[in-house]
Design a protein around this motif. Structure first.
Motif, mmCIF file in Angstrom:
data_model
loop_
_atom_site.group_PDB
_atom_site.id
_atom_site.type_symbol
_atom_site.label_atom_id
_atom_site.label_comp_id
_atom_site.label_asym_id
_atom_site.label_seq_id
_atom_site.Cartn_x
_atom_site.Cartn_y
_atom_site.Cartn_z
ATOM 1 N N PHE A 1 39.299 68.509 9.488
ATOM 2 C CA PHE A 1 39.558 67.408 8.570
ATOM 3 C C PHE A 1 40.386 66.329 9.255
ATOM 4 C CE2 PHE A 1 38.427 70.917 5.963
ATOM 5 C CZ PHE A 1 37.783 70.371 4.868
ATOM 6 N N ILE B 1 45.079 62.054 6.574
ATOM 7 C CA ILE B 1 44.987 61.252 5.366
ATOM 8 C C ILE B 1 45.950 60.082 5.463
ATOM 9 C CG2 ILE B 1 44.234 63.170 3.920
ATOM 10 C CD1 ILE B 1 47.108 63.380 2.898
ATOM 11 N N GLU B 2 45.702 59.093 4.638
ATOM 12 C CA GLU B 2 46.518 57.883 4.668
ATOM 13 C C GLU B 2 47.876 58.167 4.031
ATOM 14 O OE1 GLU B 2 44.913 53.393 4.933
ATOM 15 O OE2 GLU B 2 44.116 54.686 3.376
ATOM 16 N N PHE C 1 48.462 54.047 9.755
ATOM 17 C CA PHE C 1 47.643 55.254 9.903
ATOM 18 C C PHE C 1 47.276 55.489 11.359
ATOM 19 C CE2 PHE C 1 43.421 57.198 10.227
ATOM 20 C CZ PHE C 1 43.669 58.413 9.588
ATOM 21 N N GLN D 1 44.883 58.504 13.488
ATOM 22 C CA GLN D 1 44.008 59.648 13.314
ATOM 23 C C GLN D 1 44.544 60.890 14.020
ATOM 24 O OE1 GLN D 1 42.105 61.445 11.535
ATOM 25 N NE2 GLN D 1 40.435 59.919 11.477
ATOM 26 N N PRO E 1 40.751 57.410 7.560
ATOM 27 C CA PRO E 1 41.322 58.633 6.987
ATOM 28 C C PRO E 1 40.375 59.362 6.051
ATOM 29 C CG PRO E 1 42.150 56.710 5.833
ATOM 30 C CD PRO E 1 41.335 56.191 6.979
ATOM 31 N N GLY E 2 40.709 60.639 5.790
ATOM 32 C CA GLY E 2 40.075 61.383 4.715
ATOM 33 C C GLY E 2 38.711 61.955 4.993
ATOM 34 N N PRO F 1 34.861 60.079 2.519
ATOM 35 C CA PRO F 1 35.260 60.056 1.105
ATOM 36 C C PRO F 1 34.612 58.894 0.372
ATOM 37 C CG PRO F 1 37.034 59.225 2.494
ATOM 38 C CD PRO F 1 35.970 59.733 3.431
ATOM 39 N N GLN G 1 42.818 51.352 -3.691
ATOM 40 C CA GLN G 1 43.563 51.574 -2.451
ATOM 41 C C GLN G 1 43.090 50.628 -1.347
ATOM 42 O OE1 GLN G 1 42.998 55.322 -0.291
ATOM 43 N NE2 GLN G 1 45.224 55.516 -0.156
ATOM 44 N N LYS H 1 36.824 50.340 3.691
ATOM 45 C CA LYS H 1 36.458 51.529 4.449
ATOM 46 C C LYS H 1 34.939 51.685 4.430
ATOM 47 C CE LYS H 1 40.791 52.957 4.983
ATOM 48 N NZ LYS H 1 41.494 51.829 4.327
ATOM 49 N N THR I 1 46.053 68.938 9.495
ATOM 50 C CA THR I 1 45.277 68.107 8.576
ATOM 51 C C THR I 1 44.230 68.923 7.828
ATOM 52 O OG1 THR I 1 43.769 67.549 10.400
ATOM 53 C CG2 THR I 1 45.593 66.032 9.979
#
Length: 443
Positions: free
Chosen positions: A45, A48-49, A59, A61, A74-75, A102, A108, A115, A164
């Motif tokens: 994974f 995340i932010e 952010f 990675q 992220p995510g 996601p 957001q 994104k 993560t």
């Protein structure tokens, strides 16, 4: 259509600011990892932010996720499932790799920027994955793709650690996403063995980080003078490598003068620089996720005292001893063992010069000589094998004598080329005491 065009423009701008290797490079890494699992699946994974105080630095990675995907948003999640032959209870399946993205959180994204969504028609060409799915479908894909007793390689951490992947894996277990008999194994040793060796694209990014960092150090050479503050020098270094493309420091910059130069991980950077001080600068930038690590020690007033020069030349001699001792395929980065580069440096320090009590200086070399450099400044890598082509690492001897307020460290980044030759990536920055003084005097 306008929304799609807006995202593409934003993505192109983002890609221009931070370089990324071709999609094929990341695909090759995924295939190499899959081969190492010997039939196991891989599930990882993305970070995340962050929000609140944790968001102050923006952010970044997760290193392993980025190494396999080149994906900076992220995510996300990555699933790699090996090919399997037909069995009585299951059909044959081809090798499969899926990037899960996601769903959009448009509220957001107003704060953090647009994104890429899994529904985007360009998602496959942008990411380099033949299959891009919405993250909500991860459980379904696991149920459909994993055969019974398939080992799943992911982040296995101690109770005192986290990753993560930890919370997501635990949720999937509760949701019965894994078939009976699934075992979980730690993917990190396999990735560490892969990350020990840098490909040409990684090497080029490390080289750019090193070039920006040495230019920043040289700018500091030319500006340091008594009366400045350590923080001012730190700010100058960060400005100089940032304007050359580095997105952040590779680690907390260390600028220590006088006694502070003898404190290994001094990071306050808030003391005054006085006439007669040595100033130790262990500071470098990160370029497109890849680190460099550079240290130089300079006299605040531009001239070494006799004692400062003596200690400096011993440290330089220790670095040269390690360089000359290097043999591709034989030398090791481990501690005081045969064929150790550390041993070559330590022995040099311990047989050259004395402290104020007439004792050898070896006890003032109080840290390791080398570590790998890559996506992290202390990068993952296998220290149990000899050093050979594709490896990038530091050579950084030092002497720290608190009683004399003398701390000297010289640190450069090296790699081993295909011919087994040791190449100094940061060697264009002044190293000898004469060259340091000359660089400081040249405005």
């Amino acid at each position: 259509m306008k929304k799609l065009l807006f995202f593409v423009l934003v993505f192109v701008q983002f890609a221009w600011c931070m370089e990324r290797q071709p999609n094929a490079d990341y695909h090759v890494r995924r295939e190499k990892l899959a081969a190492k699992t010997k039939g196991g699946a891989v599930l990882l994974f993305a970070a995340i932010e962050a929000d609140g105080p944790n968001a102050v630095y923006g952010f970044r990675q997760d290193n392993n996720f980025y190494y396999l995907t080149g994906w900076r948003q992220p995510g996300a999640a990555l699933l790699i499932v090996p090919a399997s032959p037909e069995k009585p209870d299951s059909p044959a399946r081809p090798y499969t790799e899926i990037l899960f993205l996601p769903n959009h959180n448009y509220v957001q994204e107003k704060w953090t920027g647009p994104k890429l969504g899994p529904e985007d028609a360009n998602a496959r060409s942008i990411t380099g994955f033949d299959k891009v799915e919405v993250l909500d479908n991860l459980r379904i894909e696991l149920v459909n793709l994993l055969a019974s007793r398939t080992p799943v390689f992911t982040d296995i951490v101690t109770p005192d650690d986290s990753s993560t992947s930890t919370e997501a894996i635990e949720w999937l277990k509760r949701a019965n996403a894994f078939p009976l008999g699934t075992s979980f194994q730690d993917v990190r040793p396999l990735l560490s063995s892969l990350r020990t060796f840098k490909d040409d694209g990684e090497l080029e990014l490390i080289r750019k980080a090193a070039d920006a960092s040495t230019a920043a150090q040289l700018a500091a050479f030319k500006n340091i003078k008594p009366g400045m503050g350590e923080q001012e020098v730190s700010a100058l270094l960060q400005y100089e490598w940032s304007k050359r493309g580095c997105e952040r420091p590779a680690y907390a910059p260390i600028v220590g003068s006088g006694f502070n130069s003898t404190v290994l991980h001094y990071s306050d950077d808030d003391g005054p620089i006085k006439d007669g001080d040595l100033v130790l600068m262990d500071a470098a930038g990160e370029y497109s996720m890849y680190a460099s690590d550079v240290t130089r020690t300079v006299p605040a007033n531009g001239k070494f005292t006799a004692r400062q020069r003596e200690i400096y030349e011993i440290v330089l001699g220790a670095q040269e001893a390690a360089i000359h001792a290097f043999q591709s395929g034989k030398s090791t980065l481990r501690g005081n063992v045969p064929d150790s580069l550390y041993k070559a440096a330590f022995d040099y320090i311990n047989t050259h010069g004395k402290d104020s009590h007439g004792q050898p200086l070896g006890k003032y070399f109080i840290h390791g000589l080398s570590h790998y450099v890559g996506l992290a400044v202390h990068d993952d890598g296998d220290y149990n094998i000899p050093v050979g082509p594709g490896m990038v690492f530091t050579i950084e001897p030092g002497i720290y004598i608190p009683d004399e307020k003398i701390g000297v460290r010289i640190e450069d980044d090296f790699y081993v080329n295909r011919d087994g030759k040791l190449i100094n990536l940061t060697g264009n920055l002044a190293r000898t005491p004469d060259d340091v003084e000359h660089a400081m005097a040249t405005k």
